[in-house]
Scaffold this active site. Sequence first.
Site, PDB file in Angstrom:
ATOM      1  N   CYS A 121      33.649  45.634   0.187  1.00 48.56           N
ATOM      2  CA  CYS A 121      34.348  44.462  -0.342  1.00 48.56           C
ATOM      3  C   CYS A 121      35.153  43.787   0.767  1.00 48.56           C
ATOM      4  CB  CYS A 121      35.260  44.885  -1.496  1.00 48.56           C
ATOM      5  SG  CYS A 121      35.871  43.510  -2.458  1.00 48.56           S
ATOM      6  N   GLU A 122      34.439  43.290   1.779  1.00 49.14           N
ATOM      7  CA  GLU A 122      35.029  42.618   2.935  1.00 49.14           C
ATOM      8  C   GLU A 122      34.062  41.557   3.425  1.00 49.14           C
ATOM      9  OE1 GLU A 122      37.907  42.960   4.537  1.00 49.14           O
ATOM     10  OE2 GLU A 122      38.705  44.730   3.512  1.00 49.14           O
TER      11      GLU A 122
END
Length: 470
Positions: A396-397
């Site tokens: 989640c980046e």
Amino acid sequence: MTTTHEAGWAHASGALRGPSWLRAPGDPNELVPELWSSTARKVDGDLVVGGIAVADLVAEHNTPAYVLDEDDFRGRARAFRDAFGQDAGWDVYYAGKAFLCTTVARWVAEEGLSLDVCSAGELTVALRAGFDPARIGYHGNNKSLRDLRRAVDAGVGRIIVDSFTEIERLAAATRDLGRTAGVMVRVTAGVEAHTHEYIATAHEDQKFGFSISSGDALEAVRRVHAAEGLELLGLHSHIGSQIFDSSGFEVAARRVLALHARVAEELGVTMPEMDLGGGFGIAYTTQDDPSEPAQLAVEMGRIVDHECRALGIGRPRLSVEPGRAIVGPSMCTVYTVGTVKPVTLDGGAVRTYVSVDGGMSDNIRTALYDADYSCTLAARASEAPPVLARVVGSHCEAGDIVVKDEFLPGDVAPGDLVAVPGTGAYCRSMASNYNHALRPPVIAVRDGVASVVLRRETEDDLLATDVGAE
């Protein structure tokens, strides 16, 4: 090189053409040999390493997985051993921080190299592997008294001190144990290596070593020489990592040897050793042009001999510390494609995002150092024309990028295997559990035989330190 645009990188001129050095391949199925380990090849579209098809490894071990080519690792270790050999007056220390496990430590010992560690954990692995402690060098800029006591008690051959506090701690440790420790003094030569800011380690404004120009380095040598229980071996210099230009070593050698000569003149002490560090680069992409060990040995030996003659001093015993240059090309990482997403940008340009089942938890270097990598489709041949793709992870980046730009066959699809070469150094060793990811296994391959040297983490491993889960 793309130019900036006020609306963001995607709108910049040339943003979707890739970097200037990247060329569309005539056949996207072919490997670029200089980026891969020596046994890697394509057979009817299947990537084969160490005599084993990667698809067969995946069938047994799943993805993501690191594949370590044992023959390649040993061959590169021998190349450094032979080029910087005992007969040439050099010692070669494998830099364990690049990648270390007990199996690799044993390979290093069997190939006749010494070992450099930089933490208590790395020392633990080396000792567990049965590595001769007399052939271990122990680095680190913040070694505790406990760490130093353990190193002294184990008989570590040389301890590289990094601060005045550490000199005092080491003297206390030898005094308490009634032992003597061989000591090298880490110095900063003020060299601006041509590499990323975070891996350039010999300029003045950073945490490592004693500055030569300020006089701290000479004072550190004085204190080590005067301390009971400490045997002064010499000076240690390291200018950075992923270095291709030997001119940096030339400047560093000149300054470090000048200090070496000054110590002999002012203190009447001829230090027997000198370490010029490592940082030798490898080819991650076609823009990289690394030197062979034999060439490095000749060039660095010539530099040292010239400076010694100019100073009128004898040549000390020298050492180098290759890590990346040995293990980097020996490993690749294999992923499974989960999604392929063409993203249409303003103006109609399209970028193809290929998402895989790993990412920054198993290779942080792209996000941390803006590193470049290559990749290939690993389990089938394709006749589709190449498209410029970006391989990204599943974290989640937005910065979770594995390969920023590479040409892959235009029919790349979910379920395909993609392999990234050159992942032996600082990928598994810097791997994390970010987003509670499980760290991949390392599978050594040789002559058609595969063996797991580090197993895949499990959910039980993930929860083992979570007290609330007990």
